[in-house]
Design a protein around this motif. Structure first.
Motif, PDB file in Angstrom:
ATOM      1  N   LEU A 162     107.989 -17.879  -7.019  1.00  0.00           N
ATOM      2  CA  LEU A 162     109.009 -18.421  -7.918  1.00  0.00           C
ATOM      3  C   LEU A 162     108.375 -19.370  -8.933  1.00  0.00           C
ATOM      4  CD1 LEU A 162     111.900 -18.910  -8.843  1.00  0.00           C
ATOM      5  CD2 LEU A 162     112.145 -20.587  -6.990  1.00  0.00           C
ATOM      6  N   ALA A 163     107.444 -20.209  -8.482  1.00  0.00           N
ATOM      7  CA  ALA A 163     106.759 -21.126  -9.393  1.00  0.00           C
ATOM      8  C   ALA A 163     105.952 -20.356 -10.435  1.00  0.00           C
ATOM      9  CB  ALA A 163     105.858 -22.076  -8.602  1.00  0.00           C
ATOM     10  N   VAL A 164     105.303 -19.281 -10.018  1.00  0.00           N
ATOM     11  CA  VAL A 164     104.544 -18.457 -10.961  1.00  0.00           C
ATOM     12  C   VAL A 164     105.483 -17.856 -12.011  1.00  0.00           C
ATOM     13  CG1 VAL A 164     103.163 -16.358 -11.208  1.00  0.00           C
ATOM     14  CG2 VAL A 164     102.682 -17.948  -9.342  1.00  0.00           C
ATOM     15  N   TRP A 165     106.614 -17.354 -11.561  1.00  0.00           N
ATOM     16  CA  TRP A 165     107.573 -16.771 -12.503  1.00  0.00           C
ATOM     17  C   TRP A 165     108.024 -17.827 -13.526  1.00  0.00           C
ATOM     18  CZ3 TRP A 165     112.609 -17.487 -14.083  1.00  0.00           C
ATOM     19  CH2 TRP A 165     113.174 -16.421 -14.801  1.00  0.00           C
ATOM     20  N   LEU A 166     108.307 -19.014 -13.043  1.00  0.00           N
ATOM     21  CA  LEU A 166     108.750 -20.077 -13.947  1.00  0.00           C
ATOM     22  C   LEU A 166     107.678 -20.446 -14.964  1.00  0.00           C
ATOM     23  CD1 LEU A 166     110.640 -22.497 -11.525  1.00  0.00           C
ATOM     24  CD2 LEU A 166     111.638 -21.161 -13.386  1.00  0.00           C
ATOM     25  N   VAL A 167     106.427 -20.571 -14.505  1.00  0.00           N
ATOM     26  CA  VAL A 167     105.373 -21.006 -15.410  1.00  0.00           C
ATOM     27  C   VAL A 167     105.054 -19.932 -16.447  1.00  0.00           C
ATOM     28  CG1 VAL A 167     103.238 -20.200 -14.274  1.00  0.00           C
ATOM     29  CG2 VAL A 167     103.298 -22.450 -15.363  1.00  0.00           C
ATOM     30  N   LEU A 168     105.365 -18.678 -16.128  1.00  0.00           N
ATOM     31  CA  LEU A 168     105.107 -17.594 -17.078  1.00  0.00           C
ATOM     32  C   LEU A 168     106.280 -17.324 -18.020  1.00  0.00           C
ATOM     33  CD1 LEU A 168     103.326 -14.955 -14.775  1.00  0.00           C
ATOM     34  CD2 LEU A 168     102.276 -16.382 -16.524  1.00  0.00           C
ATOM     35  N   HIS A 169     107.491 -17.628 -17.578  1.00  0.00           N
ATOM     36  CA  HIS A 169     108.668 -17.183 -18.337  1.00  0.00           C
ATOM     37  C   HIS A 169     109.579 -18.296 -18.829  1.00  0.00           C
ATOM     38  CE1 HIS A 169     107.944 -12.932 -17.402  1.00  0.00           C
ATOM     39  NE2 HIS A 169     107.656 -13.318 -16.172  1.00  0.00           N
ATOM     40  N   ARG A 170     109.325 -19.537 -18.447  1.00  0.00           N
ATOM     41  CA  ARG A 170     110.179 -20.631 -18.894  1.00  0.00           C
ATOM     42  C   ARG A 170     109.334 -21.712 -19.569  1.00  0.00           C
ATOM     43  NH1 ARG A 170     113.446 -17.399 -18.402  1.00  0.00           N
ATOM     44  NH2 ARG A 170     115.354 -17.399 -17.152  1.00  0.00           N
ATOM     45  N   PRO A 171     109.819 -22.270 -20.675  1.00  0.00           N
ATOM     46  CA  PRO A 171     109.059 -23.338 -21.324  1.00  0.00           C
ATOM     47  C   PRO A 171     108.889 -24.526 -20.386  1.00  0.00           C
ATOM     48  CG  PRO A 171     110.854 -22.551 -22.723  1.00  0.00           C
ATOM     49  CD  PRO A 171     111.074 -21.956 -21.381  1.00  0.00           C
ATOM     50  N   ALA A 172     107.720 -25.110 -20.408  1.00  0.00           N
ATOM     51  CA  ALA A 172     107.439 -26.272 -19.561  1.00  0.00           C
ATOM     52  C   ALA A 172     107.211 -27.491 -20.439  1.00  0.00           C
ATOM     53  CB  ALA A 172     106.213 -26.017 -18.693  1.00  0.00           C
ATOM     54  N   PRO A 173     107.684 -28.660 -20.015  1.00  0.00           N
ATOM     55  CA  PRO A 173     107.463 -29.880 -20.810  1.00  0.00           C
ATOM     56  C   PRO A 173     105.980 -30.212 -20.920  1.00  0.00           C
ATOM     57  CG  PRO A 173     109.132 -30.209 -19.097  1.00  0.00           C
ATOM     58  CD  PRO A 173     108.461 -28.904 -18.807  1.00  0.00           C
ATOM     59  N   ARG A 174     105.669 -31.034 -21.876  1.00  0.00           N
ATOM     60  CA  ARG A 174     104.291 -31.492 -22.016  1.00  0.00           C
ATOM     61  C   ARG A 174     103.862 -32.241 -20.765  1.00  0.00           C
ATOM     62  NH1 ARG A 174     103.019 -34.755 -27.303  1.00  0.00           N
ATOM     63  NH2 ARG A 174     100.973 -34.625 -26.298  1.00  0.00           N
ATOM     64  N   HIS A 175     102.599 -32.173 -20.475  1.00  0.00           N
ATOM     65  CA  HIS A 175     101.998 -32.868 -19.329  1.00  0.00           C
ATOM     66  C   HIS A 175     102.387 -32.267 -17.975  1.00  0.00           C
ATOM     67  CE1 HIS A 175     100.881 -35.653 -22.409  1.00  0.00           C
ATOM     68  NE2 HIS A 175     102.111 -36.143 -22.555  1.00  0.00           N
ATOM     69  N   THR A 176     103.040 -31.096 -17.987  1.00  0.00           N
ATOM     70  CA  THR A 176     103.359 -30.446 -16.709  1.00  0.00           C
ATOM     71  C   THR A 176     102.098 -30.147 -15.918  1.00  0.00           C
ATOM     72  OG1 THR A 176     105.373 -29.465 -17.615  1.00  0.00           O
ATOM     73  CG2 THR A 176     104.465 -28.419 -15.655  1.00  0.00           C
ATOM     74  N   VAL A 177     101.002 -29.927 -16.622  1.00  0.00           N
ATOM     75  CA  VAL A 177      99.757 -29.604 -15.933  1.00  0.00           C
ATOM     76  C   VAL A 177      99.354 -30.705 -14.958  1.00  0.00           C
ATOM     77  CG1 VAL A 177      98.286 -30.569 -17.763  1.00  0.00           C
ATOM     78  CG2 VAL A 177      97.379 -28.799 -16.236  1.00  0.00           C
ATOM     79  N   TRP A 178      99.694 -31.967 -15.290  1.00  0.00           N
ATOM     80  CA  TRP A 178      99.326 -33.062 -14.392  1.00  0.00           C
ATOM     81  C   TRP A 178     100.150 -33.013 -13.102  1.00  0.00           C
ATOM     82  CZ3 TRP A 178      94.867 -34.842 -15.408  1.00  0.00           C
ATOM     83  CH2 TRP A 178      94.412 -34.907 -16.721  1.00  0.00           C
ATOM     84  N   VAL A 179     101.371 -32.579 -13.204  1.00  0.00           N
ATOM     85  CA  VAL A 179     102.184 -32.361 -12.001  1.00  0.00           C
ATOM     86  C   VAL A 179     101.559 -31.251 -11.155  1.00  0.00           C
ATOM     87  CG1 VAL A 179     104.461 -31.707 -11.123  1.00  0.00           C
ATOM     88  CG2 VAL A 179     104.267 -33.114 -13.193  1.00  0.00           C
ATOM     89  N   VAL A 180     101.169 -30.182 -11.828  1.00  0.00           N
ATOM     90  CA  VAL A 180     100.565 -29.039 -11.139  1.00  0.00           C
ATOM     91  C   VAL A 180      99.301 -29.469 -10.399  1.00  0.00           C
ATOM     92  CG1 VAL A 180      99.394 -26.824 -11.509  1.00  0.00           C
ATOM     93  CG2 VAL A 180     101.553 -27.325 -12.693  1.00  0.00           C
ATOM     94  N   LEU A 181      98.448 -30.232 -11.068  1.00  0.00           N
ATOM     95  CA  LEU A 181      97.189 -30.646 -10.457  1.00  0.00           C
ATOM     96  C   LEU A 181      97.403 -31.668  -9.349  1.00  0.00           C
ATOM     97  CD1 LEU A 181      94.938 -30.903 -13.645  1.00  0.00           C
ATOM     98  CD2 LEU A 181      94.997 -29.062 -11.951  1.00  0.00           C
ATOM     99  N   LEU A 182      98.363 -32.559  -9.534  1.00  0.00           N
ATOM    100  CA  LEU A 182      98.650 -33.551  -8.496  1.00  0.00           C
ATOM    101  C   LEU A 182      99.138 -32.866  -7.223  1.00  0.00           C
ATOM    102  CD1 LEU A 182      98.868 -36.531  -7.698  1.00  0.00           C
ATOM    103  CD2 LEU A 182     101.209 -36.510  -8.615  1.00  0.00           C
ATOM    104  N   VAL A 183     100.035 -31.920  -7.375  1.00  0.00           N
ATOM    105  CA  VAL A 183     100.526 -31.179  -6.209  1.00  0.00           C
ATOM    106  C   VAL A 183      99.382 -30.400  -5.562  1.00  0.00           C
ATOM    107  CG1 VAL A 183     102.032 -29.280  -5.474  1.00  0.00           C
ATOM    108  CG2 VAL A 183     102.903 -31.030  -7.036  1.00  0.00           C
ATOM    109  N   ALA A 184      98.524 -29.796  -6.384  1.00  0.00           N
ATOM    110  CA  ALA A 184      97.386 -29.041  -5.841  1.00  0.00           C
ATOM    111  C   ALA A 184      96.502 -29.923  -4.981  1.00  0.00           C
ATOM    112  CB  ALA A 184      96.573 -28.429  -6.980  1.00  0.00           C
ATOM    113  N   ALA A 185      96.235 -31.143  -5.450  1.00  0.00           N
ATOM    114  CA  ALA A 185      95.424 -32.068  -4.655  1.00  0.00           C
ATOM    115  C   ALA A 185      96.150 -32.473  -3.380  1.00  0.00           C
ATOM    116  CB  ALA A 185      95.091 -33.305  -5.487  1.00  0.00           C
ATOM    117  N   ALA A 186      97.446 -32.708  -3.483  1.00  0.00           N
ATOM    118  CA  ALA A 186      98.229 -33.113  -2.310  1.00  0.00           C
ATOM    119  C   ALA A 186      98.277 -32.004  -1.264  1.00  0.00           C
ATOM    120  CB  ALA A 186      99.642 -33.496  -2.739  1.00  0.00           C
ATOM    121  N   LEU A 187      98.235 -30.750  -1.694  1.00  0.00           N
ATOM    122  CA  LEU A 187      98.239 -29.635  -0.751  1.00  0.00           C
ATOM    123  C   LEU A 187      96.944 -29.559   0.046  1.00  0.00           C
ATOM    124  CD1 LEU A 187      99.775 -26.816  -2.990  1.00  0.00           C
ATOM    125  CD2 LEU A 187     100.888 -27.941  -1.061  1.00  0.00           C
ATOM    126  N   ARG A 188      95.840 -29.974  -0.570  1.00  0.00           N
ATOM    127  CA  ARG A 188      94.527 -29.791   0.048  1.00  0.00           C
ATOM    128  C   ARG A 188      94.054 -30.996   0.866  1.00  0.00           C
ATOM    129  NH1 ARG A 188      95.167 -26.491  -4.071  1.00  0.00           N
ATOM    130  NH2 ARG A 188      93.947 -24.559  -4.232  1.00  0.00           N
TER     131      ARG A 188
END
Length: 436
Positions: free
Chosen positions: A50-76
């Motif tokens: 679902l997250a992949v679908w959203l990132v490919l098909h829905r506009p994302a606000p600026r700086h969303t990448v930092w949310v993505v990276l923060l979550v990625a670090a929190a997962l690991r």
């Protein structure tokens, strides 16, 4: 941005829930907990898609990448200090590194050989798989990584940190590839939120993380036309796990005057020469591993295992299968190297993705971590079949007691159906580019 926070928080909660199934101090799950783990992993897979679908098909606000990276670090981060409980391979890595630090060629002895008795400990040696009969199967670049890790931090945790470090390298390269392609940086979510790499690398420390890092760097260098360096890095990738050899034709550029190919071949040759004192014993367990995994008799190949349930397979079926696979790969390699000429980052990753997916599907391993590297080209070339095949094998963590067809069909049948959809001319010509 709220939707990404919500999905990321849900992924983190599911990851922590799956981690809580592990009993501290043990190195595997019970049958019951293994089933619960795969159920939670399946839910994580759905959230990720679902997250992949959203990132490919829905506009994302600026700086969303930092949310993505923060979550990625929190997962690991929570998984790194926990003992691996889904695979024991990392113990072999630590052992091979310790052997080399002691000045011994890791290909010379099996772990149980009396010559290595002084190196045995209670933390690693009792958990080394195939210790009684198998020499190490890992190629020279992997061995060099094991040795370097053993010098710095000879432990399971040390290896896991190094593997996550290779993931960091991959993420940096993917972000630069996205910038070069003028694609949104948050598309890196396709790799960093994939639950399969999270468990395969941060939890289990598999060497495939080094492959992910090397392949990502080679793609970036090729995009920048640094062909010699791309060849060196691709050689390191091949000498880490052999399979990246299929990516080399996608990197080919006629104007480079064979620089990439020569540098790649020389790198592989030098790395193998470092361990050549044992001669052909460097490849000693490859045949045994192929037999053990059902590659030589066809029992471990998904398609042949399925056919064998319907009709008895003749002895020639396996050689014919591998001949067909090699022929397909050769044809694709020639087309991608000399005809299609992928020069921009999206086309380059699309070409690599095709070769990587074909060889991985053909081998149809039942080990989930073999599929994690497919998430790298999926960031720029998100073919539906590729995204599915790069993530859904997390379901293979379910112990199916040797079944190599029925449960694997949950992954491979949708892959085939999605691949047919991806074969439409519009999809082949231009993978989804998403929002720019």
């Amino acid at each position: 941005m709220t939707r990404f926070w919500m999905l990321g928080g849900l992924l983190l909660g599911l990851t922590l829930g799956a981690m809580s199934l592990h009993v501290p101090g043990t190195r595997e799950l019970s049958i019951r907990d293994n089933m619960w783990f795969v159920i939670i992993a399946g839910i994580s897979l759905a959230v990720y898609l679902l997250a992949v679908w959203l990132v490919l098909h829905r506009p994302a606000p600026r700086h969303t990448v930092w949310v993505v990276l923060l979550v990625a670090a929190a997962l690991r981060l929570p998984l790194i200090p926990v003992l691996p409980f889904l695979s024991s391979d990392v113990n072999r890595y630590v052992w091979d590194g310790m052997v080399q630090v002691d000045g011994i060629n890791p290909y010379r002895y099996i772990p149980a050989d009396p010559a290595l008795v002084p190196l045995r400990d209670q933390a690693v040696y009792p958990h080394v798989n195939r210790a009684e009969y198998a020499p190490t199967i890992y190629p020279p670049a992997a061995q060099a990584i094991f040795a370097a890790t053993a010098l710095l931090w000879p432990s399971v945790t040390g290896v896991k940190i190094v593997m996550v470090g290779f993931e960091v390298l991959a993420v940096v390269c993917l972000l630069r590839l996205l910038a070069a392609a003028r694609l949104p940086a948050e598309r890196v979510l396709i790799y960093v939120w994939n639950p399969l790499p999270v468990w395969a690398f941060a939890s289990d420390g598999h060497i495939d993380a080094a492959t992910v890092g090397f392949v990502s760097l080679a793609l970036l260098l090729r995009t920048r036309r640094r062909d010699g360096f791309a060849g060196i890095v691709m050689g390191a990738a091949i000498a880490t796990k052999f399979l990246p050899a299929v990516v080399a034709p996608a990197l080919w550029r006629r104007g480079a005057r064979w620089r990439l190919a020569i540098c790649c071949a020389l790198t592989v040759a030098v790395l193998f020469a470092l361990y050549s004192s044992v001669g052909w014993r460097m490849f000693g367990f490859l045949r045994g591993y192929g037999a053990e995994e059902g590659m030589t008799d066809g029992s471990g190949i998904w398609l042949l295992a399925g056919l064998a349930r319907a009709v008895p397979l003749p002895a020639i079926a396996v050689p014919l299968y591998w001949t067909a696979v090699l022929g397909l790969l050769a044809g694709l390699a020639g087309w991608l190297a000399f005809i299609r000429r992928p020069d921009d980052p999206v086309a380059l990753c699309g070409a690599a993705a095709i070769l990587m997916a074909v060889v991985t599907f053909a081998i149809s391993p039942h080990y989930p971590w073999y599929f994690a590297w497919l998430a790298v080209p999926a960031v720029l070339a998100p073919y539906r079949a590729l995204v599915w095949l790069a993530a859904s094998p997390i379901l293979f963590y379910l112990d199916t007691f040797g079944d190599r067809f029925i449960w694997p069909s949950v992954v491979f049948v949708p892959t085939l159906l999605l691949a047919l959809a991806d074969l439409r001319p519009s999809c082949v010509a231009a993978p989804i580019k998403g929002n720019t």
